[in-house]
Design a protein around this motif. Sequence first.
Motif, PDB file in Angstrom:
ATOM      1  N   TYR A   1       0.998   0.518  -6.904  1.00  0.00           N
ATOM      2  CA  TYR A   1       2.203   0.813  -6.119  1.00  0.00           C
ATOM      3  C   TYR A   1       2.911   2.049  -6.675  1.00  0.00           C
ATOM      4  O   TYR A   1       3.299   2.960  -5.929  1.00  0.00           O
ATOM      5  CB  TYR A   1       3.138  -0.396  -6.147  1.00  0.00           C
ATOM      6  CG  TYR A   1       4.536  -0.120  -5.666  1.00  0.00           C
ATOM      7  CD1 TYR A   1       4.807   0.028  -4.313  1.00  0.00           C
ATOM      8  CD2 TYR A   1       5.596  -0.020  -6.564  1.00  0.00           C
ATOM      9  CE1 TYR A   1       6.100   0.286  -3.869  1.00  0.00           C
ATOM     10  CE2 TYR A   1       6.889   0.229  -6.127  1.00  0.00           C
ATOM     11  CZ  TYR A   1       7.134   0.381  -4.778  1.00  0.00           C
ATOM     12  OH  TYR A   1       8.407   0.630  -4.338  1.00  0.00           O
ATOM     13  N   PHE A  18       6.459  -4.800  -1.419  1.00  0.00           N
ATOM     14  CA  PHE A  18       6.427  -3.340  -1.532  1.00  0.00           C
ATOM     15  C   PHE A  18       7.039  -2.615  -0.326  1.00  0.00           C
ATOM     16  O   PHE A  18       7.102  -3.145   0.774  1.00  0.00           O
ATOM     17  CB  PHE A  18       5.008  -2.880  -1.860  1.00  0.00           C
ATOM     18  CG  PHE A  18       4.170  -2.394  -0.728  1.00  0.00           C
ATOM     19  CD1 PHE A  18       3.645  -3.267   0.187  1.00  0.00           C
ATOM     20  CD2 PHE A  18       3.868  -1.045  -0.620  1.00  0.00           C
ATOM     21  CE1 PHE A  18       2.834  -2.802   1.203  1.00  0.00           C
ATOM     22  CE2 PHE A  18       3.062  -0.572   0.407  1.00  0.00           C
ATOM     23  CZ  PHE A  18       2.546  -1.459   1.328  1.00  0.00           C
ATOM     24  N   GLY A  19       7.501  -1.418  -0.610  1.00  0.00           N
ATOM     25  CA  GLY A  19       8.127  -0.568   0.382  1.00  0.00           C
ATOM     26  C   GLY A  19       8.196   0.819  -0.232  1.00  0.00           C
ATOM     27  O   GLY A  19       7.291   1.202  -0.954  1.00  0.00           O
ATOM     28  N   ASP A  20       9.260   1.561   0.039  1.00  0.00           N
ATOM     29  CA  ASP A  20       9.303   2.875  -0.609  1.00  0.00           C
ATOM     30  C   ASP A  20       9.981   2.785  -1.973  1.00  0.00           C
ATOM     31  O   ASP A  20      10.463   1.732  -2.388  1.00  0.00           O
ATOM     32  CB  ASP A  20       9.892   3.945   0.320  1.00  0.00           C
ATOM     33  CG  ASP A  20      11.400   3.912   0.426  1.00  0.00           C
ATOM     34  OD1 ASP A  20      12.084   3.699  -0.586  1.00  0.00           O
ATOM     35  OD2 ASP A  20      11.902   4.120   1.542  1.00  0.00           O
ATOM     36  N   ARG A  21       9.954   3.883  -2.707  1.00  0.00           N
ATOM     37  CA  ARG A  21      10.301   3.800  -4.125  1.00  0.00           C
ATOM     38  C   ARG A  21      11.786   3.609  -4.406  1.00  0.00           C
ATOM     39  O   ARG A  21      12.181   3.464  -5.561  1.00  0.00           O
ATOM     40  CB  ARG A  21       9.749   5.011  -4.884  1.00  0.00           C
ATOM     41  CG  ARG A  21      10.435   6.324  -4.574  1.00  0.00           C
ATOM     42  CD  ARG A  21       9.578   7.480  -5.040  1.00  0.00           C
ATOM     43  NE  ARG A  21      10.301   8.719  -5.091  1.00  0.00           N
ATOM     44  CZ  ARG A  21       9.729   9.913  -5.144  1.00  0.00           C
ATOM     45  NH1 ARG A  21       8.416  10.025  -5.128  1.00  0.00           N
ATOM     46  NH2 ARG A  21      10.448  11.002  -5.219  1.00  0.00           N
ATOM     47  N   ASP A  22      12.615   3.612  -3.360  1.00  0.00           N
ATOM     48  CA  ASP A  22      14.018   3.227  -3.530  1.00  0.00           C
ATOM     49  C   ASP A  22      14.133   1.796  -4.025  1.00  0.00           C
ATOM     50  O   ASP A  22      15.152   1.402  -4.606  1.00  0.00           O
ATOM     51  CB  ASP A  22      14.750   3.265  -2.178  1.00  0.00           C
ATOM     52  CG  ASP A  22      15.192   4.655  -1.814  1.00  0.00           C
ATOM     53  OD1 ASP A  22      14.968   5.578  -2.624  1.00  0.00           O
ATOM     54  OD2 ASP A  22      15.750   4.824  -0.715  1.00  0.00           O
ATOM     55  N   LEU A  23      13.118   1.033  -3.718  1.00  0.00           N
ATOM     56  CA  LEU A  23      13.156  -0.410  -3.920  1.00  0.00           C
ATOM     57  C   LEU A  23      12.645  -0.754  -5.323  1.00  0.00           C
ATOM     58  O   LEU A  23      11.654  -0.184  -5.782  1.00  0.00           O
ATOM     59  CB  LEU A  23      12.264  -0.982  -2.822  1.00  0.00           C
ATOM     60  CG  LEU A  23      11.774  -2.377  -2.746  1.00  0.00           C
ATOM     61  CD1 LEU A  23      11.627  -2.749  -1.256  1.00  0.00           C
ATOM     62  CD2 LEU A  23      10.433  -2.540  -3.423  1.00  0.00           C
ATOM     63  N   GLN A  51       1.163   5.173  -5.809  1.00  0.00           N
ATOM     64  CA  GLN A  51       1.396   5.621  -4.433  1.00  0.00           C
ATOM     65  C   GLN A  51       2.788   6.235  -4.295  1.00  0.00           C
ATOM     66  O   GLN A  51       2.973   7.260  -3.652  1.00  0.00           O
ATOM     67  CB  GLN A  51       1.272   4.473  -3.417  1.00  0.00           C
ATOM     68  CG  GLN A  51       1.480   4.978  -1.978  1.00  0.00           C
ATOM     69  CD  GLN A  51       1.567   3.910  -0.895  1.00  0.00           C
ATOM     70  OE1 GLN A  51       2.630   3.422  -0.559  1.00  0.00           O
ATOM     71  NE2 GLN A  51       0.422   3.546  -0.353  1.00  0.00           N
ATOM     72  N   ALA A  52       3.769   5.615  -4.948  1.00  0.00           N
ATOM     73  CA  ALA A  52       5.162   5.970  -4.713  1.00  0.00           C
ATOM     74  C   ALA A  52       5.603   7.242  -5.434  1.00  0.00           C
ATOM     75  O   ALA A  52       6.560   7.886  -5.007  1.00  0.00           O
ATOM     76  CB  ALA A  52       6.073   4.808  -5.110  1.00  0.00           C
ATOM     77  N   ARG A  90      11.989   7.589 -11.869  1.00  0.00           N
ATOM     78  CA  ARG A  90      12.892   8.215 -10.892  1.00  0.00           C
ATOM     79  C   ARG A  90      13.670   9.400 -11.482  1.00  0.00           C
ATOM     80  O   ARG A  90      14.357  10.112 -10.747  1.00  0.00           O
ATOM     81  CB  ARG A  90      13.884   7.174 -10.372  1.00  0.00           C
ATOM     82  CG  ARG A  90      13.264   6.155  -9.431  1.00  0.00           C
ATOM     83  CD  ARG A  90      14.262   5.057  -9.106  1.00  0.00           C
ATOM     84  NE  ARG A  90      13.696   4.041  -8.249  1.00  0.00           N
ATOM     85  CZ  ARG A  90      13.936   2.731  -8.375  1.00  0.00           C
ATOM     86  NH1 ARG A  90      14.737   2.291  -9.337  1.00  0.00           N
ATOM     87  NH2 ARG A  90      13.384   1.870  -7.557  1.00  0.00           N
ATOM     88  N   ASN A 116       1.951   7.444   3.507  1.00  0.00           N
ATOM     89  CA  ASN A 116       2.387   6.988   2.189  1.00  0.00           C
ATOM     90  C   ASN A 116       3.703   6.237   2.342  1.00  0.00           C
ATOM     91  O   ASN A 116       4.723   6.821   2.695  1.00  0.00           O
ATOM     92  CB  ASN A 116       2.550   8.192   1.245  1.00  0.00           C
ATOM     93  CG  ASN A 116       2.806   7.755  -0.181  1.00  0.00           C
ATOM     94  OD1 ASN A 116       3.409   6.698  -0.419  1.00  0.00           O
ATOM     95  ND2 ASN A 116       2.332   8.533  -1.145  1.00  0.00           N
ATOM     96  N   GLU A 117       3.671   4.947   2.102  1.00  0.00           N
ATOM     97  CA  GLU A 117       4.874   4.121   2.250  1.00  0.00           C
ATOM     98  C   GLU A 117       5.835   4.359   1.103  1.00  0.00           C
ATOM     99  O   GLU A 117       7.047   4.288   1.261  1.00  0.00           O
ATOM    100  CB  GLU A 117       4.479   2.640   2.292  1.00  0.00           C
ATOM    101  CG  GLU A 117       5.618   1.666   2.512  1.00  0.00           C
ATOM    102  CD  GLU A 117       6.172   1.702   3.932  1.00  0.00           C
ATOM    103  OE1 GLU A 117       5.472   2.214   4.824  1.00  0.00           O
ATOM    104  OE2 GLU A 117       7.301   1.226   4.140  1.00  0.00           O
ATOM    105  N   GLY A 118       5.282   4.614  -0.078  1.00  0.00           N
ATOM    106  CA  GLY A 118       6.102   4.615  -1.280  1.00  0.00           C
ATOM    107  C   GLY A 118       6.901   5.890  -1.498  1.00  0.00           C
ATOM    108  O   GLY A 118       8.011   5.855  -2.021  1.00  0.00           O
ATOM    109  N   SER A 119       6.348   7.018  -1.121  1.00  0.00           N
ATOM    110  CA  SER A 119       6.954   8.312  -1.450  1.00  0.00           C
ATOM    111  C   SER A 119       7.485   8.997  -0.205  1.00  0.00           C
ATOM    112  O   SER A 119       6.882   8.916   0.856  1.00  0.00           O
ATOM    113  CB  SER A 119       5.889   9.204  -2.103  1.00  0.00           C
ATOM    114  OG  SER A 119       6.284  10.555  -2.029  1.00  0.00           O
ATOM    115  N   GLY A 170       7.435  12.063   0.197  1.00  0.00           N
ATOM    116  CA  GLY A 170       6.643  13.267   0.387  1.00  0.00           C
ATOM    117  C   GLY A 170       7.389  14.487  -0.091  1.00  0.00           C
ATOM    118  O   GLY A 170       8.504  14.358  -0.613  1.00  0.00           O
ATOM    119  N   GLU A 219       4.451  10.964  -7.023  1.00  0.00           N
ATOM    120  CA  GLU A 219       3.397  11.984  -6.978  1.00  0.00           C
ATOM    121  C   GLU A 219       2.750  12.199  -8.340  1.00  0.00           C
ATOM    122  O   GLU A 219       1.571  12.549  -8.432  1.00  0.00           O
ATOM    123  CB  GLU A 219       3.975  13.317  -6.493  1.00  0.00           C
ATOM    124  CG  GLU A 219       4.225  13.393  -5.007  1.00  0.00           C
ATOM    125  CD  GLU A 219       5.435  12.585  -4.546  1.00  0.00           C
ATOM    126  OE1 GLU A 219       6.243  12.172  -5.402  1.00  0.00           O
ATOM    127  OE2 GLU A 219       5.579  12.358  -3.332  1.00  0.00           O
TER     128      GLU A 219
END
Lengths: 384, 384, 384
Positions: A284, B241-246, A287-288, A261, B41-44, B46, A290
């Motif tokens: 994961y 899993f979810g976006d990268r905040d997690l 994906q999250a 991050r 894209n769930e994780g990022s 963009g 880039e």
Amino acid sequence: MVRVMRSDLAEHVAHLRLVDHHVHGAFTVDLDRAEFETHLNEGSPGPVPDWMTQFDSQLGFAIRRFGAPVLDLPAHAPADEYLARRTELGGRAVTERFLRAAGVSEWLVDTGYAADSILDVDGMAAASDGRAHPVVRLESLAEELAAEGVAGQDYADEFGARLEHATRDAVGVKSILAYRAGFDIDLSPPAPHAVADASRRWVDGIEHAPGGPRLVDPVLMRHGLHAAVQLGLPIQIHTGFGDRDLDLHRANPIHLLDFLRTPDVARVPIVLLHCYPYHREAGYLAQAFENVHFDVGLAINHVGVRSTQVVAESLELAPFAKQLYSSDAWGPPELHHLGAVLWRRAMTSVVGRWVEDGDWAADDALRVVDMIGRANALRVYGLG
Amino acid sequence: MVRVMRSDLAEHVAHLRLVDHHVHGAFTVDLDRAEFETHLNEGSPGPVPDWMTQFDSQLGFAIRRFGAPVLDLPAHAPADEYLARRTELGGRAVTERFLRAAGVSEWLVDTGYAADSILDVDGMAAASDGRAHPVVRLESLAEELAAEGVAGQDYADEFGARLEHATRDAVGVKSILAYRAGFDIDLSPPAPHAVADASRRWVDGIEHAPGGPRLVDPVLMRHGLHAAVQLGLPIQIHTGFGDRDLDLHRANPIHLLDFLRTPDVARVPIVLLHCYPYHREAGYLAQAFENVHFDVGLAINHVGVRSTQVVAESLELAPFAKQLYSSDAWGPPELHHLGAVLWRRAMTSVVGRWVEDGDWAADDALRVVDMIGRANALRVYGLG
Amino acid sequence: MVRVMRSDLAEHVAHLRLVDHHVHGAFTVDLDRAEFETHLNEGSPGPVPDWMTQFDSQLGFAIRRFGAPVLDLPAHAPADEYLARRTELGGRAVTERFLRAAGVSEWLVDTGYAADSILDVDGMAAASDGRAHPVVRLESLAEELAAEGVAGQDYADEFGARLEHATRDAVGVKSILAYRAGFDIDLSPPAPHAVADASRRWVDGIEHAPGGPRLVDPVLMRHGLHAAVQLGLPIQIHTGFGDRDLDLHRANPIHLLDFLRTPDVARVPIVLLHCYPYHREAGYLAQAFENVHFDVGLAINHVGVRSTQVVAESLELAPFAKQLYSSDAWGPPELHHLGAVLWRRAMTSVVGRWVEDGDWAADDALRVVDMIGRANALRVYGLG
């Protein structure tokens, strides 16, 4: 019709010139059975107990299955016959056979581990009739400095200068932080004075360190990592399984989240190596973020016939542009060859099935195979 | 004979009216390629880097495979043709096609995230020609209070009153604790004075919070969760899993063990959402606790053709009465449709194989499909 | 030709006399439906809620599939018919049928849990017409001492003497540290005075402990474990899933790394039990440490038809000499039988496929089946 598609794909995969983006040198020496068996176990330093043989493992079976024909033996030749034939041909000839049979055009060679006993970068190119490029191990560079007594205020400057020099011909750097500290620590850039102090403490203690300096100080490992971030070359990070020095759960790449991050880190390609059994977590991350890529090297060899399943599991969350091929072979050239064989076999089987079932289009399948086996690595490392 | 059983099962699964027990609203707007790819894209957050396309992913391939025919294109139509056809039909028509093609009779809609840009509960019902029921997001309710300056001694009472009101028409509540704190913290009910203090601190700091109040205080999240426990409605908890905040590893549902052992919690249905890659841990919890249920939504879409394997892995420890179907779709209506398609495909393949092999009786297979796809959700949420 | 190989393998596996190296006694009493269902759930103490039946689970389906024919019913007989037939035959006859149908020649029986209601070691031998050997549960031995008031300086000596005596006829010991403390604690040998103090504290508090003393003190558990290490017999360690008392993630065997690195520990066979869902971590440990073995018992039964996949996943990193078969059955003799049936079915399917595909040699396959099903356990436990 469907069978035609599968055999087209098999043909295509078989002839694809791979980039093995993370590998070590191959032996050229002859090996007796005990030595050979020890090198079939990643986790233990050996020796193999006398009530078992390491050939009785997925890796051992896979070498007898896929390696024996390279030495003109029938598939599944018994271990003793296999080793006798190896000796008959001689270490150098065996190595050339395996490296050339791998179908790899580019080897990205980490020279940082036990480099005396294996081929160097040029040796790999010559023996394989391919191209080879160095990858610089950050911890080895730090240990070089410590061995020369570089410490204190000079350490960071000198590390930077050496890194810059060492990477002039290199395509990337590598960190084995997983072995030396684990990922569940603070991975932010350390303050300059902390680096100076840590290097001084390290160098002061070195006279008591048998076998030369060994970097275990988290401050200096963090420093090395962030120096590499500033440099901008791709950073390979060992994650997941290795030998038993490593705390496997602390080498789960998911613990790199805070590091990933960091805005500076987001600007360089990060390549997570091996990842097993945490390759779903790696997918994961790929994906999250880039800039995050990964492979399932090392595992492919060690799980043998089960590599089909491990490769399939790696093809879940991550976009296909974020996955790479590697063998992570070290030592027996069977490993350099086997990684490629098992990866081709797995991709043909897994992706071929999806094409047969109508889930993937045939030309998409060919394209993804090319991306993971070759094109992604060329892009990430700026090759070709 | 065996083939007859498989095609009977396929027929049955294809016509089963699903309950999508955890979903968000669909877009009705037109999307350009860059916007569309970002939503794959769930994780990022963009954007997708220019050296890749998010269509080159399992989700992208699955949309081209299963979504294209819904828009009258051949399976595997290229991304550009796909998006052109989308634009040609218009966002509203595309959404209606996909929602109706999903074969879902009831949508349980979490309206708590970015609700402005997507269909609301009534909109989902209308566009799909089905029924839709709201699910109240606990953290959004707290943020509403904070935005209005409710704090101190009043906070708990007002939260309780709002929750009671908001859930009059709702079938359940949802928590995104995973995103805001992780599960590896004390999850016991906080003391009233701690809630009062925390809400005061939060409201006092809000003027400095751009974009409105965002609940991250663990005390207030625990308070919300236990207020919901007292209410008795089913509680959905985002896990995995979810976006990268997690922090993915801190969203492993196994960290909910102490929470689940609390006697009060044992009295309300708990539904663990998504769970990937920790769905085996979720299955364990669903076996061990009478009130725990789970799904593998979200993952099904994102792993595309690999959903067969993920669904199979979800059919291990948990009794079949404890598993539910969801898409967790948000935004592109392709996702609302694809979840249903992939779940039907996976169940037909996985369970069909077991019937063919004689491991499961054919009528048991039909029954389990009905339970997971529909009946369990009707029971848990007290529908119809 | 290939089919011939598969049926040869199936024949061989079907007739292999197994060693069930970790099992408990079987019931001989009649069971009503509620009792029976409660014993089909490992995680929950029951009762099963009235809106579901535990027969609707992989384990329930597998019992109806594979158990019914042992009682002369058709495969997949409905649960009520199944239980009626059970009652008709009577508990004793049912138990003898199942134990004999399991094809197990040696049962290694942990007598440490709820031993009153199940067959003892001799009873297991008689009912099965096989051989049975005791395994001593370390925590039960400690609880025996505490119940007698042995504490202070005497505790360690008396524990050692009892352990020595109890293991004269035993083939190994077992620890349930996973249930009582988890593995993520200091597992080094405690100092003698710490043991004396801990035992004194424990015994002083016993009068307040309903149901007799229950060992939860980490110091005394570590002491028991290291006393067993000194003894030199194989040590079985429960890892992975069990009932909900257990913190599953803290029972991940990977947390045993520091314990396994202890030089004294390296001298005795360690057998990791169950391991699911952490069997890949267990496989890693079995590769990395010469003395570490593992099984996927308990899970095989509870995941039913999915045991094929779990067994396949267990055949990855670990050398084949390091894997064992167990059912971990307790209570319903269906479980003692089913473990064997599902293991045979999984090995035939998984390994048979590899032989068919040419990945494994047929004679290697037979040899590995014999190792895991029988020979490894004979070697580890020093049996005949």
